[in-house]
Design a protein around this motif. Sequence first.
Motif, PDB file in Angstrom:
ATOM      1  N   GLU A  21       0.619  -1.014   0.411  1.00  0.00           N
ATOM      2  CA  GLU A  21      -0.023   0.159  -0.271  1.00  0.00           C
ATOM      3  C   GLU A  21       0.485   1.429  -0.562  1.00  0.00           C
ATOM      4  N   GLN A  23       1.047   4.069  -0.964  1.00  0.00           N
ATOM      5  CA  GLN A  23       0.068   5.336  -1.139  1.00  0.00           C
ATOM      6  C   GLN A  23      -0.703   5.845   0.695  1.00  0.00           C
ATOM      7  N   ARG A  24       0.209   4.476   1.294  1.00  0.00           N
ATOM      8  CA  ARG A  24      -0.981   4.901   2.852  1.00  0.00           C
ATOM      9  C   ARG A  24       0.073   5.029   3.611  1.00  0.00           C
ATOM     10  N   ASP A  25      -0.327   6.193   4.715  1.00  0.00           N
ATOM     11  CA  ASP A  25       0.509   6.151   5.419  1.00  0.00           C
ATOM     12  C   ASP A  25       0.090   5.264   7.525  1.00  0.00           C
ATOM     13  N   CYS A 102       5.598   6.063   5.181  1.00  0.00           N
ATOM     14  CA  CYS A 102       5.210   5.668   3.735  1.00  0.00           C
ATOM     15  C   CYS A 102       6.533   5.290   3.602  1.00  0.00           C
TER      16      CYS A 102
END
Length: 153
Positions: A21, A23-25, A102
Amino acid sequence: MNHWLMKTEPDELGIDDFAHEPQRDFMWDGVRNYQARNFMRSMQPGDHVVLYHSSCKHIGTAGIVKVTRAAYADPEQFNPDSAYYDPKSSATEPRWDAVDLCFVDKFPRIIPLSELKTLSALADCALVRKGNRLSVMPLSANEYKAILATTNR
């Protein structure tokens, strides 16, 4: 920009989770050592972090993540059902912090500690010194570059 190294167990949150993922933080929480917490309090958005897999079959540096949110109160310290609950923490005086991270890059292979110990640039690095148990530690620019060089980055 500062550089850091953070140890993780990949079955909890490893480089593959970040890569899956990108783009996920992800919230990095659960640190319960004051020195490691203080290092986290020095982290700023944009700082790069070498992710080090520990307590697993393939131990070593696995990739790079970056800080997207500076230190803030770790919410798990207030949750009585959490393994990270701390009854001495309060909302007005939290004891523990989290940061958000990220994905940046996954190394083509895990760089084992035995190989890292051979790098002269890491001779003074806390990671390669015997008995170091910190889960968060700073890296100098030269130490960071030396680790990246082992991956041909």
